[in-house]
Design a protein around this motif. Sequence first.
Motif, short mmCIF file in Angstrom:
data_model
loop_
_atom_site.label_atom_id
_atom_site.label_comp_id
_atom_site.label_asym_id
_atom_site.label_seq_id
_atom_site.Cartn_x
_atom_site.Cartn_y
_atom_site.Cartn_z
N PRO A 210 0.83 -1.22 0.00
CA PRO A 210 0.00 0.00 0.00
C PRO A 210 0.85 1.26 0.00
O PRO A 210 1.92 1.31 0.60
N LYS A 211 0.34 2.26 -0.70
CA LYS A 211 1.00 3.57 -0.76
C LYS A 211 0.05 4.62 -0.21
O LYS A 211 -1.15 4.57 -0.44
N ILE A 212 0.62 5.57 0.51
CA ILE A 212 -0.19 6.54 1.23
C ILE A 212 -1.02 7.40 0.29
O ILE A 212 -2.14 7.81 0.62
N TYR A 213 -0.52 7.67 -0.91
CA TYR A 213 -1.25 8.55 -1.81
C TYR A 213 -2.34 7.81 -2.60
O TYR A 213 -3.00 8.42 -3.43
N ASP A 214 -2.53 6.50 -2.35
CA ASP A 214 -3.60 5.76 -3.00
C ASP A 214 -4.90 5.76 -2.21
O ASP A 214 -5.92 5.30 -2.72
N ILE A 215 -4.86 6.21 -0.97
CA ILE A 215 -6.06 6.19 -0.15
C ILE A 215 -7.02 7.30 -0.58
O ILE A 215 -6.64 8.22 -1.30
N LEU A 216 -8.26 7.21 -0.12
CA LEU A 216 -9.31 8.12 -0.58
C LEU A 216 -9.01 9.57 -0.26
O LEU A 216 -9.25 10.46 -1.09
N LEU A 217 -8.48 9.85 0.93
CA LEU A 217 -8.23 11.24 1.32
C LEU A 217 -7.26 11.91 0.37
O LEU A 217 -7.51 13.04 -0.10
N PHE A 218 -6.16 11.25 0.04
CA PHE A 218 -5.17 11.85 -0.85
C PHE A 218 -5.69 11.89 -2.29
O PHE A 218 -5.35 12.80 -3.04
N GLN A 219 -6.52 10.93 -2.67
CA GLN A 219 -7.11 10.97 -4.00
C GLN A 219 -8.01 12.19 -4.17
O GLN A 219 -8.03 12.82 -5.23
N ILE A 220 -8.77 12.52 -3.12
CA ILE A 220 -9.63 13.70 -3.19
C ILE A 220 -8.79 14.97 -3.22
O ILE A 220 -9.08 15.91 -3.99
N LEU A 221 -7.75 15.03 -2.39
CA LEU A 221 -6.91 16.23 -2.35
C LEU A 221 -6.15 16.43 -3.67
O LEU A 221 -5.95 17.57 -4.11
N LEU A 222 -5.75 15.32 -4.29
CA LEU A 222 -4.97 15.41 -5.52
C LEU A 222 -5.84 15.38 -6.78
O LEU A 222 -5.30 15.38 -7.89
N PRO A 224 -7.78 17.69 -8.25
CA PRO A 224 -7.54 18.79 -9.21
C PRO A 224 -6.25 18.62 -10.01
O PRO A 224 -6.21 18.90 -11.21
N PHE A 225 -5.21 18.15 -9.33
CA PHE A 225 -3.93 17.93 -10.03
C PHE A 225 -4.08 16.86 -11.09
O PHE A 225 -3.57 17.00 -12.22
N TYR A 226 -4.78 15.76 -10.76
CA TYR A 226 -4.97 14.68 -11.73
C TYR A 226 -5.80 15.14 -12.92
O TYR A 226 -5.52 14.75 -14.07
N TRP A 227 -6.82 15.95 -12.66
CA TRP A 227 -7.64 16.44 -13.76
C TRP A 227 -6.84 17.34 -14.70
O TRP A 227 -6.93 17.22 -15.93
N CYS A 228 -6.06 18.23 -14.12
CA CYS A 228 -5.22 19.10 -14.96
C CYS A 228 -4.20 18.29 -15.75
O CYS A 228 -3.97 18.53 -16.94
N LYS A 229 -3.63 17.30 -15.10
CA LYS A 229 -2.65 16.45 -15.77
C LYS A 229 -3.30 15.68 -16.91
O LYS A 229 -2.72 15.54 -18.00
N TYR A 230 -4.53 15.18 -16.68
CA TYR A 230 -5.23 14.44 -17.73
C TYR A 230 -5.58 15.35 -18.91
O TYR A 230 -5.45 14.95 -20.07
N ILE A 231 -6.03 16.56 -18.62
CA ILE A 231 -6.38 17.49 -19.70
C ILE A 231 -5.17 17.83 -20.55
O ILE A 231 -5.23 17.85 -21.79
N VAL A 232 -4.03 18.08 -19.88
CA VAL A 232 -2.80 18.37 -20.62
C VAL A 232 -2.38 17.17 -21.47
O VAL A 232 -2.00 17.31 -22.65
N TRP A 233 -2.47 15.98 -20.87
CA TRP A 233 -2.08 14.77 -21.61
C TRP A 233 -3.02 14.54 -22.79
O TRP A 233 -2.57 14.17 -23.89
N TYR A 234 -4.32 14.75 -22.59
CA TYR A 234 -5.27 14.53 -23.68
C TYR A 234 -5.04 15.52 -24.83
O TYR A 234 -5.10 15.14 -26.00
N CYS A 235 -4.77 16.77 -24.49
CA CYS A 235 -4.46 17.76 -25.55
C CYS A 235 -3.19 17.39 -26.30
O CYS A 235 -3.11 17.53 -27.53
N TRP A 236 -2.19 16.90 -25.54
CA TRP A 236 -0.95 16.46 -26.19
C TRP A 236 -1.21 15.28 -27.11
O TRP A 236 -0.66 15.20 -28.22
N TRP A 237 -2.07 14.35 -26.69
CA TRP A 237 -2.39 13.17 -27.51
C TRP A 237 -3.08 13.60 -28.80
O TRP A 237 -2.73 13.11 -29.89
#
Length: 331
Positions: A210-222, A224-237
């Motif tokens: 287990p990794k600490i950033y895989d739990i629900l609390l860190f997933q919720i906090l992160l 916005p970062f994941y969404w921005c990262k996905y949007i940038v990646w999708y535009c690059w694709w």
Amino acid sequence: AALLPRPARGLTDRLYCGRRVCYEVLGVSRQASKAEIARAYRQLARQYHPDRYRGEPAGGEGSGAQAAHEKFLLIAAAYETLKDEETRKDYDYMLDHPEEYYRHYYHYYSRRLAPKVDVTIVILVTVCAISVFQFFSWWSSYNEAINYLASVPKYRIQATEIARQQGLLNKTKEKGKNRRSKEEIREEEEEIIKDIIKNKIDIKGGYQKPKIYDILLFQILLAPFYWCKYIVWYCWWIYCFTIKGKEYGVEEKLYIIRRYMKMSQSQFDSLEDHQKETFLERQLWIRENYEVYKREQEEELKKKMAMDPRWKRYRRWMKNEGPGRLTFIDD
């Protein structure tokens, strides 16, 4: 009839002090300060408190105490209404605008039925509790996987050989005063073997470490970062492979194959390397090739099921008896 306009009534039995004006109940004016309201409430509460009331009964035994009790409840309701600035503001508005009955009714019960605890705190505590449960549950699954691998002869023999080469098992045999029991030595050797398995074997899938950033609390906090990262990646694709028409790399090909197979990243990572190489050799990132591969896998699965003795017995049972027939056969 319920939708017809109701007569304007500023004072009702179900709101605030009923048909009495709260200011008159406490004997203060509408311009009274909070200190004056509190002072008037304390004086009246001492006078009409049921445990301290000593008045004479007016209309029979116990009627005086009952009237004092009702008077005390009315005083308490008036103080609860006027001590809070927001509630007092709503009450003053009701006195000035008695015709807006439904608005007064809504504000009164919305404040009375509002939760005492902040909803944000409740959500935060719930998310933290779920996160803690997730982490310890995943850690328990990881330990179960390590204990299982330590019991498999193949991995246990390899781990024991590595421990002997590193001189870890020799340290468990002391002499003299530091000599320990066989049980203690056996437990330490077991921990050494498990530690080597943890370091040498990369467990993936549902039993991974287990990794600490895989739990629900860190997933919720992160999130916005994941969404921005996905949007940038999708535009690059879109820019690289749709607009400019570049050829796919190895990672891009594996990503397309994983999407076709509808597998998560952890499930796809748990596959063997030779399976991924087979996917690349057969060019499964091309839709037509993947459809052919999928049909082949389905046919192969049907052949395996046809040759499976348990599947043959099930088909024979469905043909001869089926789930709707009564039978005395135990199996």
